[in-house]
Design an enzyme around this catalytic site. Structure first.
Site, short mmCIF file in Angstrom:
data_model
loop_
_atom_site.label_atom_id
_atom_site.label_comp_id
_atom_site.label_asym_id
_atom_site.label_seq_id
_atom_site.Cartn_x
_atom_site.Cartn_y
_atom_site.Cartn_z
N SER A 32 -3.23 0.03 3.49
CA SER A 32 -2.82 1.23 4.23
C SER A 32 -3.52 1.34 5.58
CB SER A 32 -3.14 2.48 3.42
OG SER A 32 -2.37 2.54 2.25
N HIS A 63 2.55 1.67 5.40
CA HIS A 63 2.93 0.30 5.03
C HIS A 63 4.27 -0.02 5.69
CE1 HIS A 63 -0.05 -0.46 1.72
NE2 HIS A 63 -0.15 0.85 1.84
N HIS A 85 3.14 -1.31 -4.81
CA HIS A 85 2.25 -0.73 -5.82
C HIS A 85 3.04 -0.40 -7.09
CE1 HIS A 85 0.69 0.34 -1.80
NE2 HIS A 85 -0.52 0.24 -2.33
N TYR A 87 2.51 2.13 -8.94
CA TYR A 87 2.76 3.57 -9.04
C TYR A 87 4.04 4.00 -8.32
CZ TYR A 87 0.62 4.02 -4.35
OH TYR A 87 0.31 3.90 -3.02
N GLU A 88 4.57 3.13 -7.46
CA GLU A 88 5.84 3.44 -6.79
C GLU A 88 7.03 3.30 -7.74
OE1 GLU A 88 6.12 1.84 -2.56
OE2 GLU A 88 4.46 0.66 -3.38
N ALA A 115 -7.26 -0.14 1.47
CA ALA A 115 -8.00 1.07 1.77
C ALA A 115 -8.55 1.60 0.45
CB ALA A 115 -7.10 2.11 2.43
N MET A 212 -5.96 1.59 -5.63
CA MET A 212 -4.76 1.52 -6.45
C MET A 212 -3.98 0.24 -6.22
SD MET A 212 -3.56 5.43 -5.68
CE MET A 212 -4.79 6.76 -5.63
N SER A 213 -4.66 -0.82 -5.83
CA SER A 213 -3.96 -2.07 -5.52
C SER A 213 -4.86 -3.26 -5.82
CB SER A 213 -3.54 -2.09 -4.04
OG SER A 213 -4.69 -2.15 -3.21
N ASN A 236 -12.83 6.83 2.59
CA ASN A 236 -13.35 8.12 2.10
C ASN A 236 -14.37 7.86 1.02
OD1 ASN A 236 -10.49 7.53 0.70
ND2 ASN A 236 -11.87 8.48 -0.80
N HIS A 248 -3.92 11.50 1.87
CA HIS A 248 -3.50 10.18 2.35
C HIS A 248 -3.47 10.12 3.88
CE1 HIS A 248 -1.82 6.21 2.08
NE2 HIS A 248 -0.76 6.56 2.80
#
Length: 277
Positions: A32, A63, A85, A87-88, A115, A212-213, A236, A248
């Site tokens: 990201s 992205h 991802h 989660y998509e 990220a 998450m990746s 963060n 995000h």
């Protein structure tokens, strides 16, 4: 892996080759807000994922969703400007499909970037963490199901991230004057950010950053024998380590602030990588 998936990979490869005669040696996956790197590619050929047979399309802001082929520092490369991802709603096969296509295009090493949230107070937004190892807490594995003959049924994960490539990446980031840390990447499914209790747990079990990746791509890459080096942009601190609410847009903002240094560091790495061949 069944014949149908092998055919899908072959169709993707054939289409990419029809658009570019570049024979990439290095593959890069950009997380990201880190897409500025493609501006350093010479004579780029940009192919939207939507044009490539059997490629899923990224729906996440930050992205771009395109495959870029060209040269960097005179080395043929292929870049995923934006990743996929789970989660998509994509299957694990769809998530790792691009890294398998890279392998079939001729890539022998992969640079995986993301990220991530820092799990240590000494980390600051805009720092980077070079990944030494990973913990897959998604509860799933992209190699479940029929095995593909590109790799063994049971994959050794003793050193998922190549020590020599990581050493070269450290030198590259130092030359770009980027603050770096070393640590373990904790992969979670998402798309929710973690609770404060989860962040404490991840740190207690040895995590350095969470995201998450990446873990699925690393597993698939190692299955095929690709060398892997990983970099997390700390955008963060994890929940409970900072009073700031996670968003995000803030992730993209921080990544955007360090994009220029990041791009310079990766360019430096490619020069270092060529020396290792």
């Amino acid at each position: 892996m069944n014949n149908e998936i092998s055919k899908q990979i072959a169709k993707s490869v054939a289409y990419v080759r029809s658009r570019s005669d570049i024979k990439p040696k290095l593959g890069l996956v950009l997380g990201s807000g880190l897409g500025q790197l493609v501006e350093l590619v010479s004579h780029p050929v940009k192919i939207p994922y939507s044009d490539i047979p059997h490629f899923a399309v990224s729906s996440v802001q930050g992205h771009a969703g395109q495959l870029v082929l060209g040269t960097m520092a005179d080395l043929p490369v292929v870049i995923m400007q934006g990743r996929l991802h789970a989660y998509e709603g994509h299957s694990l096969e769809q998530v790792v499909h691009p890294i398998r296509v890279m392998n079939e295009l001729g890539v022998r090493a992969a640079v995986l970037t993301n990220a991530a949230g820092g799990l240590k107070l000494k980390m600051k937004p805009g720092d980077f963490m070079l990944i030494d190892d990973q913990i897959n807490l998604t509860g799933v594995n992209p190699l479940c199901g029929p095995n593909w003959d590109k790799g063994p049924r049971f994959v050794d994960m003793t050193k998922p991230y190549d020590p020599l490539l990581t050493k070269a990446m450290k030198k590259a980031f130092d030359l770009a004057k980027c603050k770096t840390h070393r640590g373990v990447y904790v992969g979670v499914m998402g798309p929710t950010y973690e609770t404060a209790a989860e962040i404490k747990y991840f740190a207690r079990i040895g995590g350095g950053a969470v995201g998450m990746s990446t873990v699925f791509e690393t597993i698939a890459a190692r299955h095929m024998g690709l060398r892997v080096v990983g970099v997390s942009c700390i955008t963060n601190l994890g929940t409970g380590l900072s009073k700031k609410k996670l968003d995000h847009d803030d992730v993209k903002k921080v990544a955007g602030q360090v994009e220029t240094k990041f791009a310079k560091a990766i360019f430096n790495f490619i020069n270092e990588y060529k020396k290792l061949k």
